[in-house]
Enzyme design. Structure first.
Site, short mmCIF file in Angstrom:
data_model
loop_
_atom_site.label_atom_id
_atom_site.label_comp_id
_atom_site.label_asym_id
_atom_site.label_seq_id
_atom_site.Cartn_x
_atom_site.Cartn_y
_atom_site.Cartn_z
N LEU A 38 3.63 -10.72 -8.62
CA LEU A 38 3.94 -11.57 -7.46
C LEU A 38 5.42 -11.52 -7.12
CD1 LEU A 38 1.67 -14.68 -8.23
CD2 LEU A 38 1.16 -12.69 -6.82
N THR A 103 10.43 -0.08 -11.85
CA THR A 103 9.03 -0.44 -11.58
C THR A 103 8.15 0.81 -11.48
OG1 THR A 103 9.74 -2.39 -10.39
CG2 THR A 103 7.50 -1.67 -9.99
N THR A 132 1.89 8.55 -2.68
CA THR A 132 2.24 8.67 -1.27
C THR A 132 2.46 10.13 -0.87
OG1 THR A 132 4.09 8.25 0.24
CG2 THR A 132 4.61 8.16 -2.07
N ASP A 133 2.30 10.42 0.42
CA ASP A 133 2.60 11.77 0.91
C ASP A 133 4.11 12.05 0.92
OD1 ASP A 133 3.32 10.11 3.03
OD2 ASP A 133 2.26 11.26 4.58
N GLU A 134 4.92 10.97 0.74
CA GLU A 134 6.37 11.16 0.83
C GLU A 134 6.93 12.00 -0.32
OE1 GLU A 134 8.50 7.63 2.10
OE2 GLU A 134 6.70 6.83 3.03
N TYR A 157 12.90 6.07 -3.08
CA TYR A 157 11.49 5.65 -3.20
C TYR A 157 10.60 6.84 -3.53
CZ TYR A 157 6.71 4.65 -1.58
OH TYR A 157 5.34 4.55 -1.48
N ASN A 187 0.20 3.65 5.85
CA ASN A 187 -0.87 2.68 6.12
C ASN A 187 -0.38 1.58 7.05
OD1 ASN A 187 -3.05 2.32 3.28
ND2 ASN A 187 -1.92 4.13 3.86
N ARG A 288 18.30 5.62 9.63
CA ARG A 288 18.19 5.46 8.17
C ARG A 288 18.85 6.67 7.50
NH1 ARG A 288 12.09 5.29 6.16
NH2 ARG A 288 12.27 3.04 6.36
N PRO A 289 19.66 6.47 6.47
CA PRO A 289 20.26 7.63 5.79
C PRO A 289 19.17 8.53 5.20
CG PRO A 289 21.20 5.56 4.94
CD PRO A 289 20.06 5.19 5.85
P1 NAD Z 1 3.32 -3.72 -1.50
O1 NAD Z 1 4.80 -3.67 -1.61
O2 NAD Z 1 2.67 -4.43 -0.37
O3 NAD Z 1 2.70 -4.37 -2.82
C1 NAD Z 1 3.18 -4.05 -4.11
C2 NAD Z 1 2.53 -5.03 -5.09
O4 NAD Z 1 2.97 -4.68 -6.41
C3 NAD Z 1 2.93 -6.49 -4.86
O5 NAD Z 1 1.80 -7.33 -4.94
C4 NAD Z 1 3.92 -6.78 -5.99
O6 NAD Z 1 3.91 -8.14 -6.40
C5 NAD Z 1 3.38 -5.86 -7.08
N1 NAD Z 1 4.40 -5.50 -8.08
C6 NAD Z 1 5.66 -5.03 -7.82
N2 NAD Z 1 6.32 -4.85 -9.00
C7 NAD Z 1 5.45 -5.20 -9.99
C8 NAD Z 1 5.55 -5.20 -11.40
N3 NAD Z 1 6.67 -4.85 -12.04
N4 NAD Z 1 4.46 -5.58 -12.13
C9 NAD Z 1 3.30 -5.97 -11.49
N5 NAD Z 1 3.18 -6.00 -10.16
C10 NAD Z 1 4.23 -5.61 -9.41
O7 NAD Z 1 2.84 -2.19 -1.57
P2 NAD Z 1 1.70 -1.42 -0.77
O8 NAD Z 1 2.24 -1.02 0.55
O9 NAD Z 1 0.44 -2.18 -0.85
O10 NAD Z 1 1.59 -0.10 -1.65
C11 NAD Z 1 0.74 -0.07 -2.80
C12 NAD Z 1 0.81 1.30 -3.44
O11 NAD Z 1 0.39 2.29 -2.49
C13 NAD Z 1 2.23 1.70 -3.87
O12 NAD Z 1 2.13 2.37 -5.11
C14 NAD Z 1 2.71 2.63 -2.77
O13 NAD Z 1 3.63 3.56 -3.26
C15 NAD Z 1 1.39 3.29 -2.37
N6 NAD Z 1 1.35 3.77 -0.97
C16 NAD Z 1 1.69 2.94 0.05
C17 NAD Z 1 1.59 3.40 1.36
C18 NAD Z 1 1.93 2.49 2.51
O14 NAD Z 1 1.94 2.94 3.66
N7 NAD Z 1 2.19 1.21 2.31
C19 NAD Z 1 1.16 4.70 1.62
C20 NAD Z 1 0.81 5.52 0.54
C21 NAD Z 1 0.89 5.04 -0.75
P1 TYD Z 2 8.32 2.39 7.22
O1 TYD Z 2 7.26 1.46 7.72
O2 TYD Z 2 9.49 1.81 6.50
O3 TYD Z 2 7.56 3.47 6.34
P2 TYD Z 2 8.15 4.87 5.70
O4 TYD Z 2 9.61 4.89 5.79
O5 TYD Z 2 7.66 4.79 4.29
O6 TYD Z 2 7.49 5.97 6.49
O7 TYD Z 2 8.87 3.21 8.44
C1 TYD Z 2 8.01 3.99 9.26
C2 TYD Z 2 8.89 4.75 10.24
O8 TYD Z 2 9.49 3.80 11.14
C3 TYD Z 2 10.05 5.48 9.59
O9 TYD Z 2 10.27 6.71 10.28
C4 TYD Z 2 11.23 4.55 9.77
C5 TYD Z 2 10.92 3.86 11.08
N1 TYD Z 2 11.40 2.47 11.20
C6 TYD Z 2 12.13 2.08 12.32
O10 TYD Z 2 12.40 2.86 13.22
N2 TYD Z 2 12.53 0.78 12.41
C7 TYD Z 2 12.27 -0.14 11.45
O11 TYD Z 2 12.69 -1.33 11.57
C8 TYD Z 2 11.52 0.26 10.30
C9 TYD Z 2 11.20 -0.70 9.18
C10 TYD Z 2 11.09 1.58 10.22
#
Ligand code: NAD
Ligand code: TYD
Length: 350
Positions: A38, A103, A132-134, A157, A187, A288-289
């Site tokens: 949390l 983490t 992630t695809d990143e 990241y 997502n 963003r850098p």
């Molecule tokens: P999020 O930041 O919404 O949620 C992360 C969750 O992990 C939170 O509930 C947080 O409380 C918990 N957490 C953080 N540190 C913790 C710790 N030390 N111990 C236990 N719990 C901890 O993340 P998300 O966007 O739901 O992403 C989930 C996973 O999917 C991540 O591994 C992310 O890399 C991967 N992912 C995300 C996306 C995206 O677009 N969001 C895309 C591809 C993969």
């Molecule tokens: P983000 O949602 O942070 O995901 P990721 O960097 O993991 O792809 O950002 C998505 C795209 O949007 C990314 O190219 C950065 C851009 N972005 C903005 O232009 N403005 C913003 O305020 C944020 C958060 C992201």
């Protein structure tokens, strides 16, 4: 089939909460244990509808703590892990890379160490790393990420996620540890913390604040509705082969500026504002850098091997996301208000 005790880490976060809902409802005879620290990104409000289900338990714990993970494994006799917990925001990784190292790398290795100790050989176990695809880096104008594409992470990241994937494969290779990995594109959907592009823009449009677009807005992401992602995860978990990696993506490459403009138009309609009103809030800000230019996934492996395809078009996904945020303004207010964060800390000690 034997009853499975499935530990889902990070289940209070964005994608994890959708996965918990899917697994709790689809597998009433299994036990789903949500293990989450949390942090600012985790919120049990995301799981109100599954909270009382008898096959669901919540454990507040830190994936970096050997004792806490050990206790969860012993208390619940964990047989499977689906590992979502992470620090997930690129911008935060630029200001605090060590938090991501701790983490995402140490946490993942700690989980695997404990699992390795508890699990028997041929015990039908699985450690599924959600990635992630990143990790593949940044594409030019052409090309797609394949499962065979070399890792080339460019942000703290993505470097931390790439490292966790490497450790997962190293455990498979060295110890015969049973693993799966999937690498998904960006997502969006309900419950996403308003630091990521879409929920941040929705929040700002609602409050008529500037919409910060980084650089010239031509960076490209491949967008996938979160429900499609967790259905792909469930499919890989149930049918994917051990030791394999699957790319997940929606074939939805969109420039940031085009996505923000579409969002503005849809929000104007929903809010009964004059068309074009929200677009006036768009503000180009400093880039963003190291901003990755383009991500795009080739998802043919999961499509051909497991028959998964996304169900939602971007238009449908965006509309349903907007509807959710408009119907859950209290959620947005809660997660962005300091007062609520303090209250939450008192309630849950997080
Ligand atoms: P999020 O930041 O919404 O949620 C992360 C969750 O992990 C939170 O509930 C947080 O409380 C918990 N957490 C953080 N540190 C913790 C710790 N030390 N111990 C236990 N719990 C901890 O993340 P998300 O966007 O739901 O992403 C989930 C996973 O999917 C991540 O591994 C992310 O890399 C991967 N992912 C995300 C996306 C995206 O677009 N969001 C895309 C591809 C993969
Ligand atoms: P983000 O949602 O942070 O995901 P990721 O960097 O993991 O792809 O950002 C998505 C795209 O949007 C990314 O190219 C950065 C851009 N972005 C903005 O232009 N403005 C913003 O305020 C944020 C958060 C992201």
């Amino acid at each position: 089939m034997n009853k499975r005790n499935i530990l889902i880490t990070g289940g209070a976060g964005f994608i994890g909460s959708h996965a918990i809902r899917l697994f709790v409802n689809k597998y009433p005879d299994d036990h789903i244990i949500n293990f989450d620290l949390l942090t600012y990104a985790g919120n049990l409000e995301n799981l109100r509808d599954v909270d009382a289900k008898s096959n669901y338990s919540f454990v507040k714990g830190d994936i970096m703590s050997e004792a806490e993970v050990e206790k969860a494994f012993s208390d619940f006799d964990i047989s499977h892990v689906i590992h979502f917990a992470a620090e997930s925001h690129v911008d935060r990784s630029i200001t605090d890379p060590l938090a991501f190292l701790r983490t995402n790398i140490l946490g993942t290795v700690n989980l695997m160490q404990v699992a390795k100790k508890h699990w028997r050989e041929n015990g039908n176990h699985c450690f599924y790393n959600i990635s992630t695809d990143e990790v593949y880096g940044s594409l030019g104008d052409t090309g797609l990420f394949l499962e065979s594409t070399s890792y080339d992470p460019q942000s703290p990241y993505s470097a931390s996620k790439a490292s966790s994937d490497h450790f997962v494969r190293a455990y498979a290779n060295t110890y015969g540890f049973p693993v799966k990995i999937s690498n998904c594109s960006n997502n969006y959907g309900p419950n996403q913390f308003p630091e990521k592009l879409l929920p941040l823009m929705i929040h700002n449009i609602l409050n008529k604040r500037p919409l910060p677009v980084y650089g010239d807005g031509t960076n490209i992401r491949d967008w996938l509705y979160v429900v499609d992602h967790v259905e792909a995860i469930e499919n890989i978990f149930s049918n994917g082969r051990l030791g394999e990696t699957y790319n997940i993506g929606g074939d939805n490459e969109i420039k940031n500026i085009d996505l923000v403009r579409s969002l503005c138009r849809l929000m104007d309609e929903e809010l009964g504002r004059e068309v074009g009103e929200s677009e006036k809030l768009i503000t180009f800000v400093k880039d963003r850098p190291g901003h990755d230019k383009r991500y795009a996934i080739d998802a043919s492996k999961i499509k051909n091997e497991l028959g998964w395809t996304p169900r939602y078009t971007v238009d449908e996904g965006l509309k349903s996301t907007i509807q959710w945020y408009l119907s859950n303004k209290d959620w947005l207010e809660h997660v962005t208000s300091r007062k609520y964060q303090e209250y939450y800390k008192e309630q849950y000690g997080a």
